[in-house]
Enzyme design. Sequence first.
Site, mmCIF file in Angstrom:
data_model
loop_
_atom_site.group_PDB
_atom_site.id
_atom_site.type_symbol
_atom_site.label_atom_id
_atom_site.label_comp_id
_atom_site.label_asym_id
_atom_site.label_seq_id
_atom_site.Cartn_x
_atom_site.Cartn_y
_atom_site.Cartn_z
ATOM 1 N N ASP A 89 0.841 -1.194 0.000
ATOM 2 C CA ASP A 89 0.000 0.000 0.000
ATOM 3 C C ASP A 89 0.878 1.248 0.000
ATOM 4 O O ASP A 89 1.916 1.283 0.674
ATOM 5 C CB ASP A 89 -0.915 0.006 1.226
ATOM 6 C CG ASP A 89 -2.146 0.880 1.037
ATOM 7 O OD1 ASP A 89 -3.261 0.344 0.972
ATOM 8 O OD2 ASP A 89 -1.983 2.119 0.955
ATOM 9 N N ALA A 107 -6.434 1.695 -5.521
ATOM 10 C CA ALA A 107 -7.113 2.630 -6.417
ATOM 11 C C ALA A 107 -7.444 3.918 -5.686
ATOM 12 O O ALA A 107 -7.701 3.916 -4.485
ATOM 13 C CB ALA A 107 -8.410 2.019 -6.963
ATOM 14 N N THR A 150 -15.548 -1.918 -9.901
ATOM 15 C CA THR A 150 -16.701 -1.282 -9.278
ATOM 16 C C THR A 150 -17.910 -1.327 -10.204
ATOM 17 O O THR A 150 -17.759 -1.351 -11.434
ATOM 18 C CB THR A 150 -16.388 0.195 -8.949
ATOM 19 O OG1 THR A 150 -17.586 0.868 -8.535
ATOM 20 C CG2 THR A 150 -15.841 0.937 -10.166
ATOM 21 N N ASP A 151 -19.100 -1.306 -9.627
ATOM 22 C CA ASP A 151 -20.313 -1.259 -10.444
ATOM 23 C C ASP A 151 -20.460 0.078 -11.169
ATOM 24 O O ASP A 151 -21.243 0.199 -12.121
ATOM 25 C CB ASP A 151 -21.556 -1.532 -9.585
ATOM 26 C CG ASP A 151 -21.791 -0.513 -8.480
ATOM 27 O OD1 ASP A 151 -20.887 0.302 -8.213
ATOM 28 O OD2 ASP A 151 -22.871 -0.539 -7.869
ATOM 29 N N GLU A 152 -19.692 1.084 -10.754
ATOM 30 C CA GLU A 152 -19.818 2.399 -11.373
ATOM 31 C C GLU A 152 -19.361 2.419 -12.826
ATOM 32 O O GLU A 152 -19.660 3.375 -13.564
ATOM 33 C CB GLU A 152 -19.056 3.440 -10.549
ATOM 34 C CG GLU A 152 -19.656 3.654 -9.168
ATOM 35 C CD GLU A 152 -19.058 4.849 -8.441
ATOM 36 O OE1 GLU A 152 -18.871 5.893 -9.082
ATOM 37 O OE2 GLU A 152 -18.788 4.719 -7.237
ATOM 38 N N TYR A 171 -13.396 9.035 -12.077
ATOM 39 C CA TYR A 171 -13.125 7.825 -11.296
ATOM 40 C C TYR A 171 -13.600 6.577 -12.023
ATOM 41 O O TYR A 171 -12.826 5.639 -12.252
ATOM 42 C CB TYR A 171 -13.790 7.909 -9.924
ATOM 43 C CG TYR A 171 -13.922 6.555 -9.252
ATOM 44 C CD1 TYR A 171 -12.785 5.798 -8.958
ATOM 45 C CD2 TYR A 171 -15.172 6.012 -8.944
ATOM 46 C CE1 TYR A 171 -12.891 4.547 -8.371
ATOM 47 C CE2 TYR A 171 -15.281 4.766 -8.357
ATOM 48 C CZ TYR A 171 -14.144 4.040 -8.072
ATOM 49 O OH TYR A 171 -14.247 2.794 -7.497
ATOM 50 N N LYS A 225 -11.500 3.300 -13.741
ATOM 51 C CA LYS A 225 -11.701 1.889 -13.396
ATOM 52 C C LYS A 225 -12.151 1.090 -14.610
ATOM 53 O O LYS A 225 -11.719 -0.056 -14.818
ATOM 54 C CB LYS A 225 -12.725 1.766 -12.264
ATOM 55 C CG LYS A 225 -12.256 2.330 -10.929
ATOM 56 C CD LYS A 225 -11.057 1.580 -10.376
ATOM 57 C CE LYS A 225 -11.431 0.187 -9.895
ATOM 58 N NZ LYS A 225 -10.273 -0.487 -9.226
ATOM 59 N N LYS A 284 -16.886 8.729 2.883
ATOM 60 C CA LYS A 284 -17.968 8.031 2.203
ATOM 61 C C LYS A 284 -19.246 8.127 3.035
ATOM 62 O O LYS A 284 -19.208 8.382 4.250
ATOM 63 C CB LYS A 284 -17.574 6.569 1.955
ATOM 64 C CG LYS A 284 -16.314 6.412 1.090
ATOM 65 C CD LYS A 284 -16.520 6.983 -0.295
ATOM 66 C CE LYS A 284 -15.272 6.856 -1.171
ATOM 67 N NZ LYS A 284 -14.984 5.506 -1.601
ATOM 68 N N ARG A 337 -28.646 3.511 -4.394
ATOM 69 C CA ARG A 337 -27.478 2.637 -4.419
ATOM 70 C C ARG A 337 -27.826 1.273 -3.837
ATOM 71 O O ARG A 337 -28.706 1.142 -2.987
ATOM 72 C CB ARG A 337 -26.329 3.253 -3.592
ATOM 73 C CG ARG A 337 -25.850 4.620 -4.112
ATOM 74 C CD ARG A 337 -25.183 4.494 -5.459
ATOM 75 N NE ARG A 337 -24.675 5.759 -5.954
ATOM 76 C CZ ARG A 337 -25.308 6.547 -6.816
ATOM 77 N NH1 ARG A 337 -26.511 6.188 -7.269
ATOM 78 N NH2 ARG A 337 -24.762 7.661 -7.253
ATOM 79 N N ASN A 371 -30.388 7.485 -0.971
ATOM 80 C CA ASN A 371 -29.404 8.038 -0.043
ATOM 81 C C ASN A 371 -30.055 8.649 1.197
ATOM 82 O O ASN A 371 -29.586 8.447 2.321
ATOM 83 C CB ASN A 371 -28.547 9.094 -0.744
ATOM 84 C CG ASN A 371 -27.521 8.489 -1.682
ATOM 85 O OD1 ASN A 371 -27.284 7.284 -1.664
ATOM 86 N ND2 ASN A 371 -26.909 9.310 -2.509
ATOM 87 N N ARG A 390 -23.689 16.833 -6.792
ATOM 88 C CA ARG A 390 -22.431 16.550 -7.465
ATOM 89 C C ARG A 390 -22.643 16.596 -8.989
ATOM 90 O O ARG A 390 -23.675 16.167 -9.499
ATOM 91 C CB ARG A 390 -21.953 15.163 -7.043
ATOM 92 C CG ARG A 390 -20.796 14.623 -7.844
ATOM 93 C CD ARG A 390 -20.646 13.133 -7.624
ATOM 94 N NE ARG A 390 -20.203 12.792 -6.282
ATOM 95 C CZ ARG A 390 -20.352 11.593 -5.729
ATOM 96 N NH1 ARG A 390 -20.978 10.637 -6.400
ATOM 97 N NH2 ARG A 390 -19.920 11.365 -4.517
#
Length: 347
Positions: free
Chosen positions: A33, A83, A125-127, A153, A157, A192, A217, A252, A284
């Site tokens: 790391d 990441a 990631t699912d993003e 981001y 990925k 987060k 989410r 959210n 955002r």
Amino acid sequence: MKTIVTGGAGFIGGNFMHFAVNNYPDEEWICLDKLTYAGNLETLEPLEGKKNYRFIKGDIADRTFIFDLFRKEKPDRVINFAAESHVDRSLKDPELFLRTNVLGTVCLMDACREFGIERFHQVSTDEVYGDLPIERTDLFFNEENPIKTSSPYSSSKGSADLFVLAYHRTFGLPVSISRCSNNYGPYHFPEKLIPLVISRALADESIPVYGKGENVRDWLYVEDHARAIDMIFHNGKIAETYNIGGFNEWKNIDIIKVVINTVDRLLGRKEGEDMNLITYVTDRKGHDMRYAIDSTKLQKELGWEPSLQFEEGIEKTVRWYLDNHEWLDNVTSGDYLKYYEKMYSNR
């Protein structure tokens, strides 16, 4: 067997390190790391002294360092958690995400090719799939959906995933990819959503909510993610991608209310007492509306399924933060950054 786990001092990587070191005592696990702001060695303090665990500080995008490390350690396998992962930070500094998430992944795979690694697993990631319409609750992302990213981001990925698959097809590198929904649980850095709400509710500070808080989410307890990666890493098919999700969608704003109620109840306050802390802020840029993961493939092929109901997982998470206030205090004050010097400066 010797496995290098990159990003193992982060939230998800750290929870995986606990799982792997404790469940495979006869295998060697090296945590690599860079210890950026989100890498916290205090997360791994319970593993210190275990014979099958070691920590090495380094940057996956430093080619000379990585090749020297592989030459010295001769690892059998690599799991890449490393990441930059916070969307808001990617809006301010996209190039950093390109360097770590894309060039770092490529550097690791070049070393894997050079030294004959048996398996390279990419934690994605699912993003990378983009988002889904809120009103289409019948739609879910599966592994056949194309990459359609929204932020620097997720673009970094998604690009890394494409390189991983290309390295298999072009060079024969034995790879696999996992794409998971939002995680929550112990050791989560409080930028987060869920740990942010917990930390600010405990401190009686305002809790910011983007827009109207209607973004949806899918949430998964982090230890269930660790189990899923373990299954894919050991038994998943080469060159396959596996989605990991909890079929557990929440707006959210509803998540925030559940967390506040749980904090209030466990502290002996009247439930909902801290709802006045909620503060709505400007949304955002490019904010994805809904993520929903179909993890049927993982369930059918490898027998994985979530172990916790969401309310149970949230209570377990809040209790962890209450019981580990020193960890949280050190993170919010920045003192956790001194831990590496304390533990390793004289070694």
